[in-house]
Motif scaffolding. Structure first.
Motif, PDB file in Angstrom:
ATOM      1  N   GLY A  49      48.501  36.130  65.393  1.00  0.00           N
ATOM      2  CA  GLY A  49      49.199  35.503  66.124  1.00  0.00           C
ATOM      3  C   GLY A  49      48.514  35.064  67.525  1.00  0.00           C
ATOM      4  N   THR A  50      47.381  35.709  67.675  1.00  0.00           N
ATOM      5  CA  THR A  50      46.574  35.533  68.942  1.00  0.00           C
ATOM      6  C   THR A  50      46.571  34.215  69.466  1.00  0.00           C
ATOM      7  OG1 THR A  50      45.436  37.335  68.016  1.00  0.00           O
ATOM      8  CG2 THR A  50      44.401  36.320  70.061  1.00  0.00           C
ATOM      9  N   LEU A  51      46.198  33.369  68.846  1.00  0.00           N
ATOM     10  CA  LEU A  51      46.073  31.978  69.367  1.00  0.00           C
ATOM     11  C   LEU A  51      47.083  30.907  68.857  1.00  0.00           C
ATOM     12  CD1 LEU A  51      42.205  31.112  69.044  1.00  0.00           C
ATOM     13  CD2 LEU A  51      43.538  32.548  71.008  1.00  0.00           C
ATOM     14  N   SER A  52      48.434  31.424  68.819  1.00  0.00           N
ATOM     15  CA  SER A  52      49.533  30.674  68.348  1.00  0.00           C
ATOM     16  C   SER A  52      49.766  29.665  69.440  1.00  0.00           C
ATOM     17  CB  SER A  52      50.813  31.543  68.040  1.00  0.00           C
ATOM     18  OG  SER A  52      51.838  30.790  67.793  1.00  0.00           O
ATOM     19  N   GLY A  53      49.845  28.357  69.097  1.00  0.00           N
ATOM     20  CA  GLY A  53      50.222  27.198  70.094  1.00  0.00           C
ATOM     21  C   GLY A  53      48.958  26.871  70.762  1.00  0.00           C
ATOM     22  N   ARG A  54      47.824  27.351  70.649  1.00  0.00           N
ATOM     23  CA  ARG A  54      46.613  26.884  71.023  1.00  0.00           C
ATOM     24  C   ARG A  54      46.172  25.764  70.029  1.00  0.00           C
ATOM     25  NH1 ARG A  54      45.724  28.288  76.371  1.00  0.00           N
ATOM     26  NH2 ARG A  54      45.799  30.700  76.493  1.00  0.00           N
ATOM     27  N   THR A  55      45.183  24.910  70.780  1.00  0.00           N
ATOM     28  CA  THR A  55      44.513  23.830  69.660  1.00  0.00           C
ATOM     29  C   THR A  55      43.091  23.924  70.053  1.00  0.00           C
ATOM     30  OG1 THR A  55      46.447  22.300  70.189  1.00  0.00           O
ATOM     31  CG2 THR A  55      44.559  21.344  69.553  1.00  0.00           C
ATOM     32  N   VAL A  56      42.497  24.180  68.993  1.00  0.00           N
ATOM     33  CA  VAL A  56      41.177  24.108  68.911  1.00  0.00           C
ATOM     34  C   VAL A  56      40.392  22.739  68.070  1.00  0.00           C
ATOM     35  CG1 VAL A  56      38.991  25.495  67.851  1.00  0.00           C
ATOM     36  CG2 VAL A  56      40.992  26.633  68.806  1.00  0.00           C
ATOM     37  N   ILE A  57      39.626  22.155  68.674  1.00  0.00           N
ATOM     38  CA  ILE A  57      38.540  21.021  68.323  1.00  0.00           C
ATOM     39  C   ILE A  57      37.295  21.363  67.987  1.00  0.00           C
ATOM     40  CG2 ILE A  57      38.160  18.464  68.674  1.00  0.00           C
ATOM     41  CD1 ILE A  57      40.509  18.398  70.513  1.00  0.00           C
ATOM     42  N   THR A  69      32.951  25.569  59.003  1.00  0.00           N
ATOM     43  CA  THR A  69      33.758  26.194  58.046  1.00  0.00           C
ATOM     44  C   THR A  69      34.344  27.449  58.529  1.00  0.00           C
ATOM     45  OG1 THR A  69      33.119  25.042  56.189  1.00  0.00           O
ATOM     46  CG2 THR A  69      34.487  26.815  55.629  1.00  0.00           C
ATOM     47  N   THR A  70      33.485  28.209  59.080  1.00  0.00           N
ATOM     48  CA  THR A  70      33.775  29.585  59.637  1.00  0.00           C
ATOM     49  C   THR A  70      34.507  29.609  60.954  1.00  0.00           C
ATOM     50  OG1 THR A  70      31.527  29.894  60.340  1.00  0.00           O
ATOM     51  CG2 THR A  70      32.116  30.925  58.176  1.00  0.00           C
ATOM     52  N   PHE A  71      34.154  28.557  61.797  1.00  0.00           N
ATOM     53  CA  PHE A  71      34.702  28.358  62.885  1.00  0.00           C
ATOM     54  C   PHE A  71      36.362  27.832  62.553  1.00  0.00           C
ATOM     55  CE2 PHE A  71      31.109  28.212  66.010  1.00  0.00           C
ATOM     56  CZ  PHE A  71      31.647  28.806  66.884  1.00  0.00           C
ATOM     57  N   GLU A  72      36.209  26.805  61.733  1.00  0.00           N
ATOM     58  CA  GLU A  72      37.731  26.679  61.354  1.00  0.00           C
ATOM     59  C   GLU A  72      38.654  27.648  60.762  1.00  0.00           C
ATOM     60  OE1 GLU A  72      39.831  23.367  58.301  1.00  0.00           O
ATOM     61  OE2 GLU A  72      37.819  23.361  58.415  1.00  0.00           O
ATOM     62  N   LEU A  73      38.156  28.510  59.925  1.00  0.00           N
ATOM     63  CA  LEU A  73      38.716  29.831  59.242  1.00  0.00           C
ATOM     64  C   LEU A  73      38.971  30.700  60.358  1.00  0.00           C
ATOM     65  CD1 LEU A  73      36.643  30.216  56.124  1.00  0.00           C
ATOM     66  CD2 LEU A  73      39.067  29.769  56.287  1.00  0.00           C
ATOM     67  N   ALA A  74      38.245  30.989  61.405  1.00  0.00           N
ATOM     68  CA  ALA A  74      38.424  31.816  62.330  1.00  0.00           C
ATOM     69  C   ALA A  74      39.552  31.518  63.128  1.00  0.00           C
ATOM     70  CB  ALA A  74      37.270  31.973  63.309  1.00  0.00           C
ATOM     71  N   ALA A  75      39.659  29.899  63.600  1.00  0.00           N
ATOM     72  CA  ALA A  75      40.672  29.743  64.319  1.00  0.00           C
ATOM     73  C   ALA A  75      42.062  29.803  63.595  1.00  0.00           C
ATOM     74  CB  ALA A  75      40.486  28.123  64.920  1.00  0.00           C
ATOM     75  N   LYS A  76      42.202  29.476  62.401  1.00  0.00           N
ATOM     76  CA  LYS A  76      43.369  29.423  61.566  1.00  0.00           C
ATOM     77  C   LYS A  76      43.767  30.978  61.436  1.00  0.00           C
ATOM     78  CE  LYS A  76      42.878  25.206  59.305  1.00  0.00           C
ATOM     79  NZ  LYS A  76      42.435  24.307  58.010  1.00  0.00           N
ATOM     80  N   ALA A  80      45.651  29.124  65.455  1.00  0.00           N
ATOM     81  CA  ALA A  80      45.571  28.169  66.079  1.00  0.00           C
ATOM     82  C   ALA A  80      45.848  26.885  65.383  1.00  0.00           C
ATOM     83  CB  ALA A  80      44.260  28.144  66.759  1.00  0.00           C
ATOM     84  N   ASP A  81      46.260  25.833  66.050  1.00  0.00           N
ATOM     85  CA  ASP A  81      45.997  24.565  65.505  1.00  0.00           C
ATOM     86  C   ASP A  81      44.789  24.062  65.444  1.00  0.00           C
ATOM     87  OD1 ASP A  81      48.935  24.228  64.929  1.00  0.00           O
ATOM     88  OD2 ASP A  81      49.237  23.764  67.135  1.00  0.00           O
ATOM     89  N   VAL A  82      44.007  23.461  64.522  1.00  0.00           N
ATOM     90  CA  VAL A  82      42.656  23.308  64.451  1.00  0.00           C
ATOM     91  C   VAL A  82      42.179  21.752  64.092  1.00  0.00           C
ATOM     92  CG1 VAL A  82      40.527  23.568  63.356  1.00  0.00           C
ATOM     93  CG2 VAL A  82      42.119  25.316  63.570  1.00  0.00           C
ATOM     94  N   LEU A  83      41.564  20.913  64.726  1.00  0.00           N
ATOM     95  CA  LEU A  83      41.446  19.286  64.446  1.00  0.00           C
ATOM     96  C   LEU A  83      39.794  19.332  64.240  1.00  0.00           C
ATOM     97  CD1 LEU A  83      41.979  16.359  64.469  1.00  0.00           C
ATOM     98  CD2 LEU A  83      41.703  16.480  66.730  1.00  0.00           C
ATOM     99  N   ASN A  84      39.469  18.844  63.112  1.00  0.00           N
ATOM    100  CA  ASN A  84      38.175  18.624  62.944  1.00  0.00           C
ATOM    101  C   ASN A  84      37.621  17.180  63.195  1.00  0.00           C
ATOM    102  OD1 ASN A  84      37.385  21.368  62.077  1.00  0.00           O
ATOM    103  ND2 ASN A  84      38.465  20.884  60.095  1.00  0.00           N
ATOM    104  N   LEU A  85      36.965  17.014  64.166  1.00  0.00           N
ATOM    105  CA  LEU A  85      36.719  15.519  64.474  1.00  0.00           C
ATOM    106  C   LEU A  85      35.363  15.125  63.694  1.00  0.00           C
ATOM    107  CD1 LEU A  85      37.432  13.213  66.140  1.00  0.00           C
ATOM    108  CD2 LEU A  85      35.845  13.937  67.828  1.00  0.00           C
ATOM    109  N   GLN A  86      35.441  13.921  62.998  1.00  0.00           N
ATOM    110  CA  GLN A  86      34.353  13.430  62.171  1.00  0.00           C
ATOM    111  C   GLN A  86      33.808  12.530  63.397  1.00  0.00           C
ATOM    112  OE1 GLN A  86      36.040  11.558  58.779  1.00  0.00           O
ATOM    113  NE2 GLN A  86      36.100  13.367  57.555  1.00  0.00           N
TER     114      GLN A  86
END
Length: 330
Positions: A49-57, A69-76, A80-86
């Motif tokens: 739960g380290t980054l619970s409530g945090r947002t990583v883009i 993909t590994t950055f996304e998996l790491a944040a999740k 963390a909440d993760v947004l991948n911007l195209q």
């Protein structure tokens, strides 16, 4: 690189832009933290739960599979909440500047941006203009740096080459490492060299055709070899690099076949290495160019382990920067 931009007033990570300028103690702290996360990933419960409530883009201006993909998996894994911007579908394709993109996304209460960009210095630009409390992680900028790739490579080398009870600096000080291939266009090579030097590696070899060796590379504390057999003689670690044809604007090579003949790691060349020498590659692999397919996934290769270690390293960096404010670190 202004190293103080990466650190807060207490010398802790605020952004990660380059390994250049970081201390050996800080790098070892990141590696040790990644060891803790790697143990977690090996168990049945893979989430903290380290980054619970945090947002990583994830803000990627260049294509990527492994890194994004590994950055996304790491944040999740850190909740963390993760947004991948195209980016191709974003307002930057309509002419919006990097500065305006940053400020627009900051207004959405983002806590961390993971940025990959084709221009060297782009991550540094974002860090200079980021709001207080917003962290920037460099996922690769032009030819300049790819710090988390450098860290995961150091993690992999330490994991497989250190002796029981051996200190990290003692491990790296006795190793010989050869970096082979397209060094000219490689941010991975630069980050690797910086990290190896910081941890005390004394024998770092660059092995490449003259056209793929950057001017001034010897000033980074490496030796340069144009003959592959001589460059690999007695090494403990072979770090292969992908030929980055998309960055080549001139005639850097006669042909891919000739490159493989002169610089490709084949089974025959592998057999001449020290029995305990390991083979690494950041991916993606050009089969039959820098490495034979059988070698890429053979028993001496750690290519897939590198991918797995990337999750632990990126979890470590994120938790060290953002997690302490949630009471998880320090």
């Amino acid at each position: 690189m202004k190293s103080n931009l990466q650190l807060d007033a207490r010398g802790r990570l605020r952004h990660l832009l380059s390994l250049d300028g970081l201390s050996s103690d800080l790098i070892i702290d990141i590696l040790d933290t990644a060891e803790q996360h790697d143990k977690l990933l090996a168990g049945p419960e893979k989430k903290l739960g380290t980054l619970s409530g945090r947002t990583v883009i994830n803000l990627f201006f260049e294509p990527s599979t492994r890194t994004r993909t590994t950055f996304e998996l790491a944040a999740k894994r850190l909740s963390a909440d993760v947004l991948n911007l195209q980016v191709a579908a974003s307002s930057t394709s309509k002419g919006e500047t990097l500065f305006d993109t940053l400020k627009t996304l900051e207004a959405m209460q983002a806590d961390m941006f993971v940025i990959r960009h084709e221009s060297s210095g782009a991550a540094h630009f974002f860090a200079e203009h980021a709001a207080p409390g917003v962290a920037i992680l460099n996922a690769g900028d032009g030819r300049h740096a790819h710090p988390t790739q450098g860290l995961l490579d150091l993690f992999t080398i330490r994991r497989y080459k250190s002796l029981p009870g051996e200190a990290t600096r003692d491990c790296f000080s006795r190793l010989s490492v050869a970096i082979v291939g397209d060094v000219l266009h490689s941010r991975v090579a630069r980050s690797g060299i910086h990290g190896l030097r910081i941890l005390g590696c004394q024998d770092i070899r660059v092995v490449a055709p003259p056209t793929l060796v950057p001017v001034g590379i010897k000033e980074m504390g490496v030796s340069v070899h144009h003959d592959l057999e001589a460059g690999l003689d007695g090494v403990d670690v072979v770090m292969l690099l992908r030929l980055q044809k998309e960055r080549m604007l001139g005639a850097f090579l006669p042909s891919l076949g000739e490159f493989h003949r002169d610089y490709g790691l084949t089974r025959a060349r592998l057999a001449k290495l020290k029995p305990e020498a390991i083979v690494m590659h950041p991916g993606p692999i050009n089969r039959g160019v820098e490495i034979e397919g059988d070698v890429a996934y053979g028993p001496r290769s750690l290519i897939l382990q590198q991918v797995s270690h990337g999750i632990a390293i990126r979890m470590a960096v994120m938790s060290l920067i953002l997690g302490r404010d949630n009471g998880e670190r320090r």
